[in-house]
Design an enzyme around this catalytic site. Structure first.
Site, short mmCIF file in Angstrom:
data_model
loop_
_atom_site.label_atom_id
_atom_site.label_comp_id
_atom_site.label_asym_id
_atom_site.label_seq_id
_atom_site.Cartn_x
_atom_site.Cartn_y
_atom_site.Cartn_z
N ASP A 23 45.73 24.68 30.45
CA ASP A 23 44.97 25.05 31.64
C ASP A 23 44.64 23.78 32.43
OD1 ASP A 23 43.46 27.27 33.06
OD2 ASP A 23 43.69 28.14 31.07
N HIS B 163 42.22 36.10 29.73
CA HIS B 163 40.87 35.81 29.26
C HIS B 163 39.79 36.34 30.20
CE1 HIS B 163 42.03 32.75 32.10
NE2 HIS B 163 40.76 32.46 32.27
N ASP B 164 40.18 36.79 31.41
CA ASP B 164 39.21 37.27 32.40
C ASP B 164 39.21 38.80 32.52
OD1 ASP B 164 38.16 34.82 33.15
OD2 ASP B 164 39.65 34.50 34.73
N GLU C 62 46.71 30.62 39.34
CA GLU C 62 45.83 31.78 39.51
C GLU C 62 45.54 31.91 41.01
OE1 GLU C 62 41.54 33.38 37.82
OE2 GLU C 62 41.81 31.25 38.22
N ASP D 188 44.13 26.80 37.37
CA ASP D 188 42.98 27.64 37.64
C ASP D 188 42.63 27.64 39.13
OD1 ASP D 188 40.71 29.15 36.40
OD2 ASP D 188 39.51 27.53 37.25
#
Length: 566
Positions: free
Chosen positions: A98, A337-338, A262, A204
């Protein structure tokens, strides 16, 4: 169309705190991941994506980084990360990390200097603005609402100004307009790890580095709060493409590095193509959020809406077809993960149907064009936390902030809190952060500690990797077979064209994949009731796969049945 490794590969996302605890402290760690690389390899996975493991005070589970070149002490050491990279490469797998560079932790030395004085050379490394005064009263510079609630501005007594934070106040936004900031990011957060052998980054909030720096007020759409959503002002700012071209030219192009960004709140395919077109030299892929936001209500994700399968089809078709005739690429995912668990949101977590719907969704994800992403636990059919769990079992800052905001606004109204709790039970991020279920032993074999950092799901005795690895009819065995099939028919499933059939059918999703002289039809029953099959679609075709035993040619699809015809 070119066939780079990141197009052909299947990616497996790992959330470090919840994957495997190696030292018995109740929290997952880097050596725990390394210890299970053979398990991951056995899935048929080609690429591992590890969520943030960097040094962090953990206000937002590691997305608040205080040192890009160090490791959160409970996860391990830099040497442990080196061993993980080597372990992946030794098994013929690649690994991506990430990259979180829209903001840092408030404890990062850069911010500590920035907040020490207006005269400090790093003061302009973050975004500071004076207050505005209305009738002599101090107010933030604008009314933007943060992604975790409240204002995006935090007052600092020492500086006498506000600093910007799109997320928690402990996550101040970096000032990307400052070229020194960009060079520090390239060196500290990117080259450092690329030189150690990492194969790329999931980036991200990749469209938030450039904002409207004049900070106009957002339109008032929620009159009961002073803070308004400002996605159009926060995302895709005026210098966004310039920044990404520079990042690609100065860093990424010098390595054979994979990038997937993202990209929230960017609904226009032409705009997305501007990010991922090969000729644009910015990103290779992005995550489009239409499917994972499908059940979000207008008010908030915590007031979910019922959606129609035609809406699912529309979103799927949009992001499958937008790369046709150009040099872009796309991604396939239903979990990260979200999100909550895909079985609970798109299938059924009723024990009668949970495994079937997990397999049906596996058929979907492994037959779509683009790079396929699997989130840890998805391959064994993990589901959302039980509805009997109280709010005290939830840990995520976003969820708790929203719940407490509702509690404050309503004076603790029981009906209002029950309503928001129903939403939390479906869409909260914590559902995908429950510890991985390795076996039927205490704490699902995740940790030898008496207590794990987050409660293990109650169903680990019947849903776990060890049990499923020995069962040829399990969700795990089915996922492995579907990944093998995807690779066997890569021309068709990875690269083939996509066409929806029978669009108005609200129970069954049907689509054709086609490439040169190969053609497949995928039919998926999204309900717990038998559904008639459109026999016109399957004329002169034979069943290649079903998620039920055998290869039934019956004209009726069983509950949550998925079939592939060839």
């Amino acid at each position: 169309m070119t066939k780079e490794w990141w197009k052909e590969g299947v990616v497996y996302q790992i959330y470090p705190s919840s994957f495997k605890d190696s030292n018995g402290d109740g929290i997952g760690d880097i050596p725990g991941i390394t210890s299970e690389l053979d398990y991951i390899k056995s899935l048929g996975v080609d690429i591992i994506w590890v969520s943030p493991f960097y040094k962090s005070p953990q206000y937002d589970m590691g997305y608040d980084i205080s040192d890009y070149q160090d490791v959160y002490e409970q996860y391990g050491t830099v040497e442990d990360v080196d061993a993980l990279i080597q372990g992946c490469h030794d098994r013929g797998m690649r690994i991506i990390f990430d990259l979180v560079v829209n903001h840092t932790s408030h404890l990062h030395p850069w911010f500590q200097e920035s907040a020490s004085s207006k005269n400090n050379p790093k003061h302009d490394w973050y975004i500071w603005r004076p207050a505005r005064y209305i009738n002599g009263e101090r107010h933030p510079p604008c009314n933007w609402r943060g992604f975790f609630g409240g204002s995006v501005w935090e007052w600092d007594d020492n500086i006498g100004e506000y600093y910007l934070h799109l997320f928690a106040k402990e996550q101040p936004d970096l000032n990307w307009d400052n070229p020194d900031v960009r060079q520090a990011i390239y060196n500290d957060a990117m080259r450092f790890w690329l030189d150690k052998g990492v194969d790329g980054f999931r980036i991200d909030t990749v469209n938030m580095y450039s904002k409207r720096l004049d900070f106009p007020d957002a339109p008032v759409v929620e009159p009961d709060t002073p803070w308004q959503p400002a996605y159009d002002l926060i995302c895709n700012g005026p210098r966004m493409h310039e920044f990404l071209r520079e990042m690609n030219y100065e860093v990424l192009s010098k390595y054979d590095a994979m990038t997937v960004g993202e990209l929230p709140h960017t609904p226009d395919p032409a705009h997305v193509l501007g990010y991922i077109s090969a000729s644009a030299c910015q990103l290779q892929q992005v995550f489009q959020m239409d499917l994972v936001f499908l059940d979000f209500g207008e008010r908030s994700k915590y007031y979910p809406r019922k959606w129609a399968l035609t809406e699912f089809k529309e979103a799927l078709e949009k992001w499958q077809c937008f790369i046709e005739g150009n040099d872009g690429w796309t991604t396939n995912f239903l979990e990260n993960h979200d999100t909550g668990r895909s079985v609970s949101r798109y299938g059924s977590d009723d024990p009668r149907f949970a495994a079937l719907s997990a397999k049906m969704l596996a058929v979907l994800l492994t037959t779509l064009t683009g790079t396929t992403y699997v989130y840890q636990g998805q391959e064994i059919g993990m589901v959302n936390a039980p509805k009997t769990w109280p709010i005290e079992e939830y840990k995520d800052i976003e969820t708790l902030n929203y719940y407490n905001e509702v509690k404050q606004i309503t004076g603790g109204d029981k009906v209002a809190l029950e309503e928001v709790m129903r939403g939390i039970q479906l869409t909260a991020r914590d559902h995908n952060r429950l510890p991985f279920q390795w076996n039927a032993n205490a704490n699902a074999g995740f940790t030898s500690s008496a207590k794990s950092w987050m409660r293990v799901h109650d169903n680990y005795g019947v849903v776990n990797a060890t049990q499923q690895s020995e069962d040829p009819s399990s969700v795990l065995s089915f996922w492995k077979s579907m990944i093998r099939l995807r690779k066997q028919y890569s021309e068709l499933f990875v690269h083939g064209s996509f066409t929806i059939c029978d669009f108005e059918n609200e129970a069954v999703l049907s689509y054709v994949k086609e490439e040169t002289n190969k053609r497949a039809l995928v039919v998926l029953n999204f309900t717990d009731k038998p559904q008639e099959l459109n026999l016109k679609l399957v004329k002169d075709m034979t069943v290649l796969v079903s998620n039920y035993s055998g290869k039934s040619m019956e004209p009726v699809l069983k509950p949550f049945e998925g079939r592939i015809y060839i």
